[in-house]
Scaffold this active site. Structure first.
Site, PDB file in Angstrom:
ATOM      1  N   ASP A   1     -28.360 -55.570 112.940  1.00  0.00           N
ATOM      2  CA  ASP A   1     -29.796 -55.302 112.901  1.00  0.00           C
ATOM      3  C   ASP A   1     -30.327 -54.983 114.291  1.00  0.00           C
ATOM      4  O   ASP A   1     -31.164 -54.096 114.470  1.00  0.00           O
ATOM      5  CB  ASP A   1     -30.545 -56.516 112.336  1.00  0.00           C
TER       6      ASP A   1
ATOM      7  N   GLU B   1     -17.546 -51.662 106.172  1.00  0.00           N
ATOM      8  CA  GLU B   1     -18.329 -50.916 105.181  1.00  0.00           C
ATOM      9  C   GLU B   1     -17.842 -49.475 105.086  1.00  0.00           C
ATOM     10  O   GLU B   1     -17.716 -48.916 103.984  1.00  0.00           O
ATOM     11  CB  GLU B   1     -19.806 -50.960 105.560  1.00  0.00           C
TER      12      GLU B   1
ATOM     13  N   ASN C   1     -20.996 -50.659 109.401  1.00  0.00           N
ATOM     14  CA  ASN C   1     -19.978 -51.278 110.239  1.00  0.00           C
ATOM     15  C   ASN C   1     -18.601 -50.806 109.774  1.00  0.00           C
ATOM     16  O   ASN C   1     -18.487 -50.092 108.760  1.00  0.00           O
ATOM     17  CB  ASN C   1     -20.093 -52.802 110.261  1.00  0.00           C
TER      18      ASN C   1
END
Length: 332
Positions: free
Chosen positions: A281, A214, A211
């Site tokens: 996810d 990150e 993301n």
């Protein structure tokens, strides 16, 4: 409309229907997502906090198990590999995972830790508190060997491997390198969604997903657009040595950079967001199945955007069905 700009409705439907033909192995940190739902009628006399009267309790697969659950919900045949604790939560979680239809032959018990559990307390459809119970030391070497052996056996039955690392101790640098090498020997694509602390372990992977926060932890502030944005992602992909880097950008959609120089920012369509928990996810699951279904990177990114949109409309960590994904075409 966004979907029509990127691929036709017929092509979109063909790719989503083809998810049912795929078999995927998920390897990583298995967690339990526990939900306590209730209502608030008063404030505690002991301290200025809400009293939640619990009316419903639910246990769901979390972490790598949530990725597996998403893949299964999207129609794929799914195998799961990882560890649970030697405890009641672990046993209950494995039972739930098996009832979903996920194969658990490579899920092993680690007596050195409890099953990682995240308890979310929800009142009036709003999450008010999360409590985590976990130990994140590396799993013992003998269990790492069992994990590799379990993965090796499962590779005979799958079309792709997703490695889902939340830094809870299931995976080590050496184990990841071995898993990627074993998959490469069989020409099986490896899709990964690591945390920044372990991102450099996954060199040689087919796809690596992060993301925005990150990515910024690894490479500094991300430019919002233009040449600097393109160069930012290209440099990070080169640094991580993966074939395709995908970065989810929240309400801005997602972007990807490929080894052959192809890159694209795929905007999200406007939606009402209820909860972003677990949306990553869902996104990586849909992206993986789309690519396995022979979608182009651009087509796969479009489908992943739709899947993420379906997920964030729901409260809590949620899965998305092929029917919901098909219906979302009409929401853009």
């Amino acid at each position: 409309m966004l979907g029509e700009n990127l691929l036709s409705k017929e092509r979109y439907e063909y790719l989503v229907h083809n998810f049912a033909s795929q078999a995927v192995l998920v390897v990583g940190d298995i967690m339990a997502d526990e939900y306590l739902r209730g209502i608030v009628r008063r404030i505690s006399p002991e301290s200025p906090v809400m009293i939640v009267e619990v009316q419903n309790e639910e246990l769901k697969p979390g972490g790598a198990a949530n990725v597996a659950h998403n893949l299964c919900a999207l129609g794929a045949k799914v195998f799961l590999a990882g560890f649970v604790g030697e405890d009641e939560i672990g046993r209950n979680l494995c039972s739930i995972i098996e009832q979903i239809g996920i194969r658990t032959h490579a899920v092993f018990c680690d007596p050195s830790r409890p099953t990682t559990r995240k308890t979310r307390i929800i009142a009036q459809h709003q999450q008010v508190l999360r409590v985590d119970r976990e130990r994140t030391h590396e799993a013992p070497a003998y269990l790492q060997m069992k994990l590799v052996q379990g993965v090796q056996e499962a590779l005979h039955n799958v079309d792709a491997v997703i490695i889902s690392d939340y830094r809870k101790g299931t995976l080590t640098k050496e184990t990841v390198a071995t898993l990627i090498a074993r998959a490469q020997q069989k020409a099986i694509p490896v899709i990964t969604n690591p945390k920044p602390a372990s991102a450099t372990w996954f060199c040689g992977a087919t796809v690596l997903s992060l993301n925005q926060s990150e990515a910024e932890e690894l490479a500094g502030p991300m430019p919002s657009h233009g040449k600097a944005f393109v160069e930012y992602g290209a440099a990070l992909r080169e640094r991580l040595q993966v074939e395709m880097l995908v970065t989810t950008l929240g309400p801005r959609g997602l972007a990807y950079w490929c080894q052959d120089g192809e890159h694209r920012h795929v905007p999200a369509h406007p939606i009402e967001v209820y909860d972003v928990a677990g949306a990553g996810d869902t996104t990586i699951s849909a992206l993986a199945l789309a690519l396995l279904s022979k979608a182009t990177p651009l087509e796969a990114a479009c489908i992943a955007n739709h899947a993420g949109a379906c997920a964030v409309r729901k409260v809590g960590v949620a899965t998305v069905s092929p029917e919901e994904l098909l219906a979302d075409w009409n929401q853009v």
